[in-house]
Design a protein around this motif. Sequence first.
Motif, PDB file in Angstrom:
ATOM      1  N   MET A 140       3.046 -10.737  -9.402  1.00 55.59           N
ATOM      2  CA  MET A 140       3.027  -9.364  -9.231  1.00 55.59           C
ATOM      3  C   MET A 140       1.480  -8.683  -9.288  1.00 55.59           C
ATOM      4  N   TRP A 144       2.301 -14.641   1.245  1.00 54.95           N
ATOM      5  CA  TRP A 144       3.444 -13.915   0.720  1.00 54.95           C
ATOM      6  C   TRP A 144       4.064 -13.051   1.663  1.00 54.95           C
ATOM      7  N   ASP A 152       7.765 -11.594   0.833  1.00 50.46           N
ATOM      8  CA  ASP A 152       7.569 -10.421   0.155  1.00 50.46           C
ATOM      9  C   ASP A 152       8.370  -9.745  -0.529  1.00 50.46           C
ATOM     10  N   SER A 153       9.712  -9.401  -0.018  1.00 51.80           N
ATOM     11  CA  SER A 153      10.765  -8.637  -0.645  1.00 51.80           C
ATOM     12  C   SER A 153      11.262  -9.195  -1.850  1.00 51.80           C
ATOM     13  N   LYS A 196       9.793 -11.631  -3.665  1.00 52.08           N
ATOM     14  CA  LYS A 196       8.817 -11.376  -4.909  1.00 52.08           C
ATOM     15  C   LYS A 196       8.690 -10.401  -5.483  1.00 52.08           C
ATOM     16  N   ASN A 197       8.793  -8.858  -4.437  1.00 50.17           N
ATOM     17  CA  ASN A 197       8.952  -7.680  -5.059  1.00 50.17           C
ATOM     18  C   ASN A 197      10.036  -7.454  -5.852  1.00 50.17           C
ATOM     19  N   ASP A 198      11.274  -7.905  -5.605  1.00 46.62           N
ATOM     20  CA  ASP A 198      12.584  -7.922  -6.142  1.00 46.62           C
ATOM     21  C   ASP A 198      12.400  -8.406  -7.703  1.00 46.62           C
ATOM     22  N   ALA A 224      10.063  -6.754  -9.956  1.00 47.54           N
ATOM     23  CA  ALA A 224      10.665  -5.238 -10.453  1.00 47.54           C
ATOM     24  C   ALA A 224      11.404  -5.524 -11.729  1.00 47.54           C
TER      25      ALA A 224
END
Length: 218
Positions: free
Chosen positions: A5, A150, A154-155, A157-159, A162
């Motif tokens: 993050m 990444w 990326d999606s 990782k972001n999920d 979050a």
Amino acid sequence: MTTIMSSSPNKNLSSGSEYTRWYARVNYSEGIMTSSARPLRADARRNRQAVLDAAGELFASRGDDVQMDEIAAKAGLGVGTLYRHFADKSALRTAIIGRRFEAVTDIARQAEQLEDPWEAFEALLHGYLASVEPDAAFRFAILSPQEPTWGDIDSEKNDFGAIIRRIVQRAVDAGRLRPDFGADDFILITRGAMANMGGRDDWRRHLLLQVEGIRAPA
């Protein structure tokens, strides 16, 4: 170091608690991701999986000294086939991380459903680390000083990031975590535990001491 993050306070984290039983039910081995938006042919999927298995085994035993031709040879494939799937070792590390992300994101989603903020935090923390303990290749990739590519995951990782942020904030807002604790601190703690994994159980004591330090005062 690679980054992810940009509710009883007296439970023993190393005990056979409800959290241990909870994350033991999660299947950690099925999440395999690909970076391609188009489905691969069956033979291409097999080749890609063979490369990842070979790279994971070699990275886990020898680290970044492994060369691409060695990975291809262990996979039983030509170097050209390897490069059709992965441009370099950074892309391989990213794919190894991606294989684990589906499982750990599922763990995080299940933890978020727990009503008690502290139970949710412990379930996330323990579930994540229990998932990665047997996966030495993932630990090598995520702890590597070289950033993975990444963009390919990326999606995912972001999920995952979050959900971590939401669970941590709930625990802070409920007065269960110290007020200056943030999601980046969660990453630091899990990295420290991972760095102590490998043959011994010292990481569990490391984690217990860490969590005792971040718990909000009664």
